[in-house]
Each structure stands twice: as C-alpha cells, then as structure tokens.
Design a protein around this motif. Structure first.
Motif, mmCIF file in Angstrom:
data_model
loop_
_atom_site.group_PDB
_atom_site.id
_atom_site.type_symbol
_atom_site.label_atom_id
_atom_site.label_comp_id
_atom_site.label_asym_id
_atom_site.label_seq_id
_atom_site.Cartn_x
_atom_site.Cartn_y
_atom_site.Cartn_z
ATOM 1 N N ALA A 1 -2.570 1.733 3.779
ATOM 2 C CA ALA A 1 -2.584 2.877 4.693
ATOM 3 C C ALA A 1 -3.101 2.468 6.063
ATOM 4 O O ALA A 1 -2.551 2.877 7.102
ATOM 5 C CB ALA A 1 -3.439 3.997 4.111
ATOM 6 N N SER B 1 -2.901 -0.459 7.320
ATOM 7 C CA SER B 1 -1.868 -1.300 7.918
ATOM 8 C C SER B 1 -0.736 -0.460 8.516
ATOM 9 O O SER B 1 -0.155 -0.825 9.534
ATOM 10 C CB SER B 1 -1.314 -2.273 6.881
ATOM 11 O OG SER B 1 -2.331 -3.162 6.430
ATOM 12 N N ARG B 2 -0.421 0.666 7.875
ATOM 13 C CA ARG B 2 0.574 1.583 8.463
ATOM 14 C C ARG B 2 0.075 2.112 9.799
ATOM 15 O O ARG B 2 0.834 2.230 10.764
ATOM 16 C CB ARG B 2 0.847 2.754 7.517
ATOM 17 C CG ARG B 2 1.641 2.408 6.280
ATOM 18 C CD ARG B 2 2.231 3.657 5.635
ATOM 19 N NE ARG B 2 1.219 4.637 5.247
ATOM 20 C CZ ARG B 2 0.579 4.637 4.086
ATOM 21 N NH1 ARG B 2 0.820 3.678 3.191
ATOM 22 N NH2 ARG B 2 -0.299 5.577 3.796
ATOM 23 N N ALA C 1 -0.258 8.703 9.598
ATOM 24 C CA ALA C 1 -0.120 7.352 9.055
ATOM 25 C C ALA C 1 -0.993 7.162 7.810
ATOM 26 O O ALA C 1 -0.684 6.343 6.943
ATOM 27 C CB ALA C 1 -0.498 6.324 10.110
#
Length: 399
Positions: A181, A183-184, A395
């Motif tokens: 998450a 990284s998103r 995100a």
C-alpha cells in the motif's frame, strides 16, 4: 554512539531499495550495511551525530563543496536519510510540538547501503498478507481546523507572524502487510520523491513532489511549493491570477533564499524560476526554484540546520511560526513535513515529506495542511487540506 543493525522491510530478498533518490542503476544491487536511529531521549545533536555516523561508514559529508569521488561499484553507495519535522524544530531550538502519533517511529534515521550480488530477475519475497484499512478518524473536526486558521489570522493581525502552515492528522486501523500500500502511494503521479523507508515496527511511504534541498555539481537547490488549485483549465487560470496565492508563495521563496544564504557562497543565491505551475495527481501547484553555490567547508550537519524544518511547511518568520504550530496542532507531525531522501559524497537529494503516510504496528497515519496568510478563508483552507489528502487516502484504500 548507539546504532541499530539492519532490520528494515527494504532488506528482504526480492525487494529493491525504496528510498527516494537512491541511484536507479544501483537499486537492485543495494544491501543495507548499517543503520542509526535517533530519538530525543538519546540526547546530543542529531545532525552532528548523523554526519559522524555517515563518515564512520565510508560516507564523508563534512565538506559538500568537494567534488564527488569515483563511484565504487563494490563499496558503499550512499545512504537513505530521514529527518522528522520534530527533529528539524529541535535543530533550530524550537518546540517540537505535540507528541509523535506513530508508535516507535524514530525522529532521525540513517541507513547506509553497499553493493551486493543483486536481485535475480523475477525474484520475490514472501507472499504479502492481505491488506485491509479501516475508516480514517480525524484528530480534529473541520470546525477546529477552521478555528486554527482563524487563530493564525489573528496572530498575523497582531504582527506576531506573516504566515503559518497548519497541518491536520488522521489515523486508521489496518491489518496485513503495509508495504504494498505504501508503494502504491509512492507511485502516485507527480511524486518526485516517491519512495518508502521501513524499520522495526514502522514504515513510511512518500509521494512528495517538493524538493527540500538538492546538491548537484556544487550547487544547492530548493523548490518550494505554495499555491494549490484543481487540475483543470479553470483551476490553472485561477491559480495564476490569485494575488493571495502569489503573495504567500513569494513570502516563502524569500524565506528559502535566506535559508540558503546561510550556507552559500556570498552573492550566489538566485531565483531560477518563479511561480511555475506543476501538476501533482489532480491538483495544480505553484513551484519556484531557488539555487546557490555551496560554501567551502559546508558539512551535512550545518546544511540540515539551515534548511530543516522546511520553510514552506512552517511559515515566516520560521521560529515564530513554529511556536504557533506547537500551540495549535493537537497531534504531532510524525513522518510528515520532514525530510526523506538520499545522501552521498557530492550528491544530496532530500524531499520534503508532504503527501506522506506512516504505519506503526496497528495504525496508518496521514497528514495534510496548508499555508495560512491574512487573506486565507478558513473553510477554503479546510477544503484544500482535504483535497491534498484525498489521493493519499485513496492509494492506501483497503480491500
């Protein structure tokens, strides 16, 4: 000097180093060599201790004006550096404000990386546990946020300050592996400093578009951002035409010029670009570029004392603004409004940790705010903070 051994999520097999600014050509070959973390209870000057730690591990940063040596593909590459807003306040002798809401998160982290054998193509780590994120709980209501804006306007009216950045916080429960998450979040459009950093019991995800300080070819650069509108044609035109946004922006540009002048060669500070409009996700933002020639003998510690905490997330005058922030914000800024990036001899690239989230063992934390001037409308400032937070929260959405 106490140091902590490698314990970050980024050291797991199959994961590239996620720190913003890490050399793209080295990311899959980097291996954590040493780590140092600082909390206020540790005492001492964190900037000086960070510089000492880096030098002890093959990264001398006591004279940033010296040309970088040849990159050693078999040796030390560089280091990830994180400095919180609270640590930045401590560096200038100001109050750190409310307590850090992120359990276990240090205020300064240095992670030294060397080159290893590399990650085989297609290699992966252990399967990630399913991610679930609950509903965010705000640390203050919209009315309390608006009241804080009004309090700043009253302080401006008394002549105590010219501008103050006011930041709110929210947190949500989560389960599962947080790194995907985060990284998103780091991959959001316009995230110049998109990246992650992790340790034992905590992790940070950054989607920041803003340069706190960059050192390239002997020149220091900062890119303050002030002024926000929706990323539409009408929003762009409104941002360019706004006298309030331009005045707020120029005030911070002047502050950043003064910060760089403290560590630059005399007469070398210049504004290379003023009030350029850039896009981050679905928002237009106004950005300027200020640069200066680095002074001979300038070390990393003195540079951090000059630029931390960032002027665009504090206000003007900086010390007076920090006093107002400490009095008004009910929850600490944690991982937000600090610095995160990469340092190596001859190269520094630190982003300002706006559009940033952090996790501890139980909760994911986000922050958002904006600069307040005499011309600010309290309800509009609350709406602007919500608009900045929306892509970050999306995100981090759970399934």
């Amino acid at each position: 000097m106490r140091q902590d051994g490698p314990d970050g999520v980024d050291t797991l097999p199959g994961l590239t180093v996620g720190a913003p600014g890490a050399p793209a050509g080295c990311r899959r070959t980097l291996v954590e060599r040493a780590r140092w973390q600082w909390r206020p209870a540790d005492g001492g000057d964190p900037a000086a201790r960070a510089e000492e730690f880096l030098a002890a591990h093959g990264l001398p940063l006591h004279d940033l004006a010296r040309p970088a040596g040849r990159h050693d593909a078999a040796g030390v590459c560089g280091a990830a550096l994180y400095v919180s807003a609270a640590a930045g306040a401590a560096l200038v002798g100001a109050s750190a404000g409310a307590a850090n809401p992120v359990t276990g998160l240090p205020e300064v982290v240095v992670v030294v990386y060397g080159h290893g054998p590399g990650t085989p193509p297609g290699a992966v780590g252990a399967p990630a546990a399913p991610w679930w994120r609950g509903t965010f709980a705000e640390s203050w209501t919209p009315r309390q946020h608006a009241d804080a804006v009004s309090a700043v306007r009253a302080a401006i009216g008394r002549g105590d300050v010219y501008q103050v950045n006011v930041v709110g916080h929210a947190a949500a429960r989560y389960t599962g592996d947080p790194l995907p998450a985060l990284s998103r979040l780091a991959a959001l459009p316009g995230a110049r400093y998109g990246g992650t950093l992790a340790g034992s019991g905590w992790a940070i995800g950054c989607a920041s578009p803003e340069t706190l300080v960059e050192l390239t070819d002997g020149r220091l650069i900062t890119r303050p951002i002030k002024g926000t509108r929706p990323a539409t044609a009408a929003g762009r035109a409104e941002l360019l035409a706004s006298a309030k946004e331009r005045a707020e922006h120029v005030m911070i540009v002047d502050l950043e010029r003064n910060d760089l002048a403290r560590v630059a060669r005399t007469g070398s500070v210049r504004v290379d670009e003023l009030f350029a409009v850039r896009r981050w996700c679905d928002l237009w933002q106004a950005e300027s570029t200020v640069s200066a020639a680095v002074a001979d003998g300038l070390g990393l510690a003195d540079l951090l004392r000059a630029v931390c905490p960032g002027g665009s997330v504090t206000g003007a005058p900086k010390l007076a603004a920090l006093d107002r922030i400490a009095a008004l914000e009910p929850v600490g800024r944690g991982a937000s409004m600090g610095a995160l990036g990469w340092v190596a001899p001859g190269r520094i690239d630190l982003g300002l940790t706006i559009r940033t989230a952090a996790v501890d063992a139980e909760r994911v934390h986000v922050w958002a705010g904006g600069g307040i001037t005499w011309g600010s409308d309290p309800d509009a400032e609350v709406a602007e903070a919500a608009a900045k937070a929306a892509p970050v929260r999306a995100a981090l959405a759970g399934g």
